[in-house]
Design a protein around this motif. Structure first.
Motif, PDB file in Angstrom:
ATOM      1  N   ARG A  99       9.785 -57.166  57.874  1.00  0.00           N
ATOM      2  CA  ARG A  99       9.643 -56.735  59.264  1.00  0.00           C
ATOM      3  C   ARG A  99       8.306 -57.134  59.861  1.00  0.00           C
ATOM      4  O   ARG A  99       8.243 -57.616  60.987  1.00  0.00           O
ATOM      5  CB  ARG A  99       9.809 -55.214  59.376  1.00  0.00           C
ATOM      6  N   LYS A 100       7.244 -56.923  59.096  1.00  0.00           N
ATOM      7  CA  LYS A 100       5.901 -57.238  59.601  1.00  0.00           C
ATOM      8  C   LYS A 100       5.798 -58.728  59.920  1.00  0.00           C
ATOM      9  O   LYS A 100       5.306 -59.116  60.980  1.00  0.00           O
ATOM     10  CB  LYS A 100       4.855 -56.826  58.564  1.00  0.00           C
ATOM     11  N   GLY A 101       6.269 -59.564  59.011  1.00  0.00           N
ATOM     12  CA  GLY A 101       6.258 -61.010  59.231  1.00  0.00           C
ATOM     13  C   GLY A 101       7.142 -61.418  60.397  1.00  0.00           C
ATOM     14  O   GLY A 101       6.790 -62.314  61.173  1.00  0.00           O
ATOM     15  N   VAL A 122      15.754 -59.899  72.217  1.00  0.00           N
ATOM     16  CA  VAL A 122      16.011 -59.617  70.798  1.00  0.00           C
ATOM     17  C   VAL A 122      14.772 -59.005  70.148  1.00  0.00           C
ATOM     18  O   VAL A 122      14.871 -58.079  69.341  1.00  0.00           O
ATOM     19  CB  VAL A 122      16.475 -60.894  70.057  1.00  0.00           C
ATOM     20  N   LEU A 123      13.601 -59.491  70.520  1.00  0.00           N
ATOM     21  CA  LEU A 123      12.355 -58.919  70.004  1.00  0.00           C
ATOM     22  C   LEU A 123      12.232 -57.451  70.416  1.00  0.00           C
ATOM     23  O   LEU A 123      11.933 -56.584  69.591  1.00  0.00           O
ATOM     24  CB  LEU A 123      11.155 -59.724  70.514  1.00  0.00           C
ATOM     25  N   ALA A 124      12.492 -57.164  71.686  1.00  0.00           N
ATOM     26  CA  ALA A 124      12.435 -55.775  72.169  1.00  0.00           C
ATOM     27  C   ALA A 124      13.468 -54.905  71.468  1.00  0.00           C
ATOM     28  O   ALA A 124      13.171 -53.767  71.071  1.00  0.00           O
ATOM     29  CB  ALA A 124      12.646 -55.746  73.678  1.00  0.00           C
ATOM     30  N   ASP A 125      14.676 -55.433  71.284  1.00  0.00           N
ATOM     31  CA  ASP A 125      15.718 -54.685  70.564  1.00  0.00           C
ATOM     32  C   ASP A 125      15.290 -54.419  69.127  1.00  0.00           C
ATOM     33  O   ASP A 125      15.570 -53.360  68.576  1.00  0.00           O
ATOM     34  CB  ASP A 125      17.042 -55.454  70.576  1.00  0.00           C
ATOM     35  N   GLY A 126      14.617 -55.389  68.515  1.00  0.00           N
ATOM     36  CA  GLY A 126      14.107 -55.212  67.156  1.00  0.00           C
ATOM     37  C   GLY A 126      13.085 -54.093  67.093  1.00  0.00           C
ATOM     38  O   GLY A 126      13.098 -53.274  66.173  1.00  0.00           O
ATOM     39  N   TYR A 127      12.196 -54.058  68.068  1.00  0.00           N
ATOM     40  CA  TYR A 127      11.227 -52.960  68.136  1.00  0.00           C
ATOM     41  C   TYR A 127      11.946 -51.618  68.256  1.00  0.00           C
ATOM     42  O   TYR A 127      11.620 -50.665  67.549  1.00  0.00           O
ATOM     43  CB  TYR A 127      10.289 -53.131  69.333  1.00  0.00           C
ATOM     44  N   ALA A 128      12.904 -51.554  69.152  1.00  0.00           N
ATOM     45  CA  ALA A 128      13.629 -50.295  69.371  1.00  0.00           C
ATOM     46  C   ALA A 128      14.379 -49.867  68.112  1.00  0.00           C
ATOM     47  O   ALA A 128      14.377 -48.689  67.745  1.00  0.00           O
ATOM     48  CB  ALA A 128      14.597 -50.442  70.543  1.00  0.00           C
ATOM     49  N   ALA A 129      15.010 -50.819  67.436  1.00  0.00           N
ATOM     50  CA  ALA A 129      15.798 -50.500  66.238  1.00  0.00           C
ATOM     51  C   ALA A 129      14.931 -50.022  65.082  1.00  0.00           C
ATOM     52  O   ALA A 129      15.410 -49.305  64.200  1.00  0.00           O
ATOM     53  CB  ALA A 129      16.611 -51.718  65.802  1.00  0.00           C
TER      54      ALA A 129
END
Length: 160
Positions: A99-101, A122-129
């Motif tokens: 995740r960090k990478g 997708v980046l924002a969705d990843g943060y939210a998830a």
């Protein structure tokens, strides 16, 4: 006038497959998978400077549950032909194990390509998830300036 009618009662019937039918189905599926993989490898050998062969190899490896080869193929695809598509594949594949990478890569790509709306969503969705609500909200808000009428974005902003 031609029409197709479907009897909904068939949905409730159990599947019926005997041992022989199952074996026959599996025998036909294996060559298709192997031939597809062989074709993708040949595509990479013939045109190594195009991302498409590497992306296909990565997808096949993912389908087989081979995370490391999939990630290597997506990295190679992005190295030979950096694009929003290859960045998305690489981000998603990296996110599964590092995740960090993944977020470090995502932030770097987003900073270099501020108008790449699909990737930044997708980046924002990843943060939210992953429970990074502040980062998700900041990314959604930055996207709103670029795509103020995007319904998916508006919906996600309403949830945050």
């Amino acid at each position: 006038r031609t029409a197709i009618h479907f009897d909904a009662r068939y949905l409730h019937l159990p599947l019926r497959r005997d041992e022989q039918a199952l074996r026959q189905m599996l025998q036909h599926a294996l060559p298709l998978t192997v031939l597809h993989y062989r074709r993708d490898r040949l595509l990479v050998q013939r045109v190594p400077r195009l991302a498409v062969g590497h992306l296909l190899l990565g997808r096949v490896a993912q389908a087989r549950g081979q995370t490391a080869p999939a990630l290597a193929a997506f990295r190679q695809a992005h190295a030979v032909q950096p694009s929003s598509s290859t960045a998305l594949q690489l981000f998603r594949a990296t996110l599964q194990g590092d995740r960090k990478g993944a977020f470090a890569f995502g932030e770097t790509w987003a900073k270099a390509h501020p108008n790449d709306v699909p990737f930044r969503k997708v980046l924002a969705d990843g943060y939210a998830a992953t429970g990074q609500d502040a980062a998700a909200l900041a990314t959604y808000q930055a996207l709103q300036a670029i795509a103020p009428e995007d319904p998916e974005l508006l919906n996600n902003l309403a949830r945050e």
